[in-house]
Scaffold this motif. Structure first.
Motif, short mmCIF file in Angstrom:
data_model
loop_
_atom_site.label_atom_id
_atom_site.label_comp_id
_atom_site.label_asym_id
_atom_site.label_seq_id
_atom_site.Cartn_x
_atom_site.Cartn_y
_atom_site.Cartn_z
N ASP A 1 6.71 16.61 9.41
CA ASP A 1 5.27 16.36 9.43
C ASP A 1 4.61 17.29 8.41
OD1 ASP A 1 2.57 15.99 9.97
OD2 ASP A 1 2.86 15.85 12.14
N ILE A 2 4.49 16.82 7.18
CA ILE A 2 4.00 17.68 6.10
C ILE A 2 2.57 18.16 6.34
CG2 ILE A 2 3.47 17.76 3.62
CD1 ILE A 2 5.86 15.92 3.16
N PRO A 3 1.62 17.31 6.73
CA PRO A 3 0.26 17.83 6.97
C PRO A 3 0.22 18.94 8.03
CG PRO A 3 0.20 15.45 6.77
CD PRO A 3 1.65 15.83 6.84
N MET B 1 6.20 8.73 -1.98
CA MET B 1 5.47 9.79 -1.26
C MET B 1 5.21 10.94 -2.23
SD MET B 1 6.44 11.69 2.33
CE MET B 1 7.93 12.47 1.71
N ARG B 2 4.01 11.49 -2.17
CA ARG B 2 3.67 12.64 -3.00
C ARG B 2 3.21 13.77 -2.07
NH1 ARG B 2 2.62 8.14 -4.64
NH2 ARG B 2 0.50 8.01 -3.84
N PRO B 3 4.14 14.69 -1.76
CA PRO B 3 3.85 15.73 -0.77
C PRO B 3 2.63 16.58 -1.09
CG PRO B 3 6.21 15.60 -1.17
CD PRO B 3 5.55 14.72 -2.19
N LEU B 4 2.31 16.77 -2.38
CA LEU B 4 1.11 17.55 -2.70
C LEU B 4 -0.13 16.90 -2.12
CD1 LEU B 4 1.78 18.51 -6.44
CD2 LEU B 4 2.27 19.86 -4.38
N GLY B 5 -0.15 15.58 -2.08
CA GLY B 5 -1.28 14.86 -1.51
C GLY B 5 -1.35 14.96 0.00
N LEU B 6 -0.23 15.35 0.63
CA LEU B 6 -0.18 15.52 2.08
C LEU B 6 -0.41 16.98 2.48
CD1 LEU B 6 2.89 13.22 2.83
CD2 LEU B 6 0.48 12.70 3.25
N ARG C 1 3.87 6.37 8.43
CA ARG C 1 2.60 6.99 8.06
C ARG C 1 2.58 7.45 6.60
NH1 ARG C 1 1.32 12.79 10.49
NH2 ARG C 1 2.66 13.31 8.70
N ASP C 2 3.71 7.99 6.11
CA ASP C 2 3.69 8.72 4.84
C ASP C 2 4.37 8.02 3.67
OD1 ASP C 2 2.40 10.74 6.21
OD2 ASP C 2 4.20 11.97 6.48
N MET C 3 5.24 7.05 3.91
CA MET C 3 6.02 6.46 2.82
C MET C 3 5.47 5.08 2.45
SD MET C 3 9.93 7.63 3.77
CE MET C 3 10.54 7.30 2.12
N TRP C 4 4.80 5.02 1.31
CA TRP C 4 4.17 3.80 0.83
C TRP C 4 4.51 3.60 -0.64
CZ3 TRP C 4 1.63 0.90 4.40
CH2 TRP C 4 1.23 1.53 5.58
N PRO D 1 -6.54 -5.89 -4.08
CA PRO D 1 -7.31 -7.06 -3.62
C PRO D 1 -6.39 -8.16 -3.12
CG PRO D 1 -8.15 -6.26 -5.72
CD PRO D 1 -6.87 -5.52 -5.46
N GLY D 2 -6.61 -8.56 -1.89
CA GLY D 2 -5.85 -9.67 -1.33
C GLY D 2 -4.46 -9.32 -0.86
N ARG D 3 -4.07 -8.04 -0.94
CA ARG D 3 -2.74 -7.68 -0.47
C ARG D 3 -2.78 -6.28 0.15
NH1 ARG D 3 -2.66 -6.73 -6.01
NH2 ARG D 3 -1.75 -4.72 -6.65
N GLY D 4 -1.95 -6.06 1.14
CA GLY D 4 -1.92 -4.77 1.81
C GLY D 4 -0.89 -3.85 1.21
N ALA D 5 -1.02 -2.57 1.50
CA ALA D 5 -0.04 -1.59 1.04
C ALA D 5 1.30 -1.87 1.72
CB ALA D 5 -0.52 -0.19 1.36
N VAL D 6 2.38 -1.52 1.04
CA VAL D 6 3.73 -1.84 1.49
C VAL D 6 4.48 -0.56 1.83
CG1 VAL D 6 5.94 -2.89 0.85
CG2 VAL D 6 3.79 -3.93 0.08
N ASN D 7 4.99 -0.47 3.06
CA ASN D 7 5.89 0.62 3.41
C ASN D 7 7.25 0.41 2.72
OD1 ASN D 7 4.52 0.96 6.61
ND2 ASN D 7 4.94 2.72 5.31
#
Length: 445
Positions: free
Chosen positions: A168-170, A195-200, A317-320, A327-333
């Motif tokens: 759990d990086i955060p 995943m970009r841990p710096l962003g977490l 939660r973290d891997m996308w 637009p018109g599409r969701g993020a993908v795990n």
């Protein structure tokens, strides 16, 4: 993802679309004063390849751009000869006795074998550093119990090699901030594509560029990427201001761990296709993991994309896949290209299955365009496989599979014939529902 190599930079290099390879060890200067000013850092230039090289600089800027994408912070990078050099350079500067004579580090035991050796042997046995391996990497309380005024950093792989377990990086970042010490994450297996841990919340990220970033398998390399202006207790101001720059100007220069310009050039070519490659490999890996989980002669599968994996909730939660939403599409795990499995029948069955692989290569590397397999206990983790399993838990009968760019059906067919040829049948272990790296799973997950 072009880093600093844009149209203007290309104009200075005869319009070349790709970064040029400066295969030279030193730069000529038009005067003694120019030499002095460049060596002193007062003007742009690179002086000598151990201190820098334009091709190496292009790779550093590209890696920083990838890892710093969508991160609300200034980021810089230093590239090294190998991933282990990156890990050593990212951690060693914090162990100075000038800050205190009894340094300790707190780390997840789910680490690559050579990382364990650096911490236990090079730092612990040879330098007297206390290495505190947490009992349960998912328990924040377990981490917090080990942190004190002499703790220099927190360290974890996420996902880990070979058990592909996340942390759990955060939550760890919050602990590190309170203690004013850095959180260092090895993000090799996720890559910045997922995943970009710096962003977490992490402060420093390390990578083995030999893996997915350099998927052709032609060059070794490593990278240290860090936030600027770190707020760290007792550390030198210049190190906190720009940690990667500090490494380039001091430890890397003095100890000679700089990457060769040729290797930097080949890695630049490979890293251009990172997102598309990791997307395809990860999608195939999920199919392979699901197939293996359905076989009666496989007692356990390690893959964070499977609901039964203990850290599946963190992976969800973290891997996308970066930039997959729109637009018109969701993020993908996407859950990465690495998985592990244990055939029924123990070590003999694992070795028989390994020996029967035809399409998959038997090799101790991962993230390549070619699928590779190893038994970590006799390969990548041989040095630590016999240690206390609480320190470096690697199942002796685990096969680690890195899924490449071959067709997923062909990989599955190869695995099926290899497992069928082991002449072993068995009952699925209840641990397949979620035991990872010898740590009991929460039945609710």
């Amino acid at each position: 993802m072009r880093g600093s190599y844009d149209h203007e930079e290309a104009a200075h290099n005869a319009g070349s679309l790709s970064e040029p390879a400066y295969l030279a060890t030193a730069q000529h200067f038009d005067s003694a004063e120019t030499m002095r000013a460049t060596a002193a850092g007062e003007r742009e230039g690179w002086v000598y390849a151990r201190r820098g090289n334009p091709t190496v600089g292009y790779l550093e800027e590209t890696v920083a751009a990838l890892e710093g994408y969508q991160v609300d912070a200034e980021v810089s990078a230093a590239v090294t000869t190998t991933g282990m050099a990156a890990i050593t350079l990212a951690t060693m500067p914090f162990l100075s006795t000038a800050v205190g004579d009894k340094p300790n580090i707190v780390a997840s035991p789910a680490c690559y074998g050579s990382t364990v050796m650096v911490f236990d042997k090079r730092y612990g046995d040879e330098r007297g550093v206390s290495v505190r391996w947490v009992d349960d990497p998912l328990s924040i309380d377990s981490w917090e119990r080990y942190i004190d005024a002499d703790t220099r950093f927190l360290y974890a792989e996420s996902p880990s090699n070979p058990t592909v377990q996340l942390v759990d990086i955060p939550a760890l970042a919050a602990l590190a901030r309170r203690a004013r010490i850095p959180l260092i994450i090895d993000g090799t297996l996720a890559t910045p594509a997922l995943m970009r841990p710096l962003g977490l919340g992490a402060d420093i990220v390390v990578h083995s560029l030999t893996k997915a970033a350099g998927a052709s398998g032609r060059s070794m390399g490593g990278a240290v990427i860090a936030r600027r202006d770190l707020d760290l207790r007792g550390q030198p101001a210049e190190m906190c201001a720009d940690f990667a720059g500090y490494l380039r100007q001091g430890p890397m220069r003095d100890m000679g761990s700089v990457l060769s310009p040729f290797n930097a050039w080949t890695l630049l070519a490979d890293i251009r296709e990172l997102r598309a490659r990791v997307d395809t490999m990860s999608a195939s890996a999920l199919r392979v993991a699901e197939h293996l989980a359905g076989r009666g002669d496989v007692v356990e599968v390690f893959y964070p994309g499977l609901p039964g994996h203990r850290t599946h909730h963190l992976a969800k939660r973290d891997m996308w896949l970066v930039d997959s939403g729109g637009p018109g599409r969701g993020a993908v795990n996407r859950f990465g290209f690495l998985l592990g499995f244990r055939p029924a029948g123990g070590v003999p069955a694992a070795r028989r299955a390994m020996d029967r692989l035809g399409l998959v290569w038997r090799a101790n590397n991962l993230g390549q365009v070619k699928s590779t397999a190893t038994i970590p206990a006799i390969g990548t983790h041989l040095q630590v496989a016999g240690d206390d399993p609480g320190d470096a838990p690697v199942p002796p009968d685990m096969i680690r599979l890195s899924v490449g760019l071959e067709d997923a059906d062909d990989i599955i067919e190869d695995l099926d014939q290899a497992l069928a040829g082991s002449d072993v049948t068995g009952r699925r272990s209840t641990s397949a529902a979620g035991t990872v790296a010898g740590i009991a799973a929460d039945p609710a997950e």
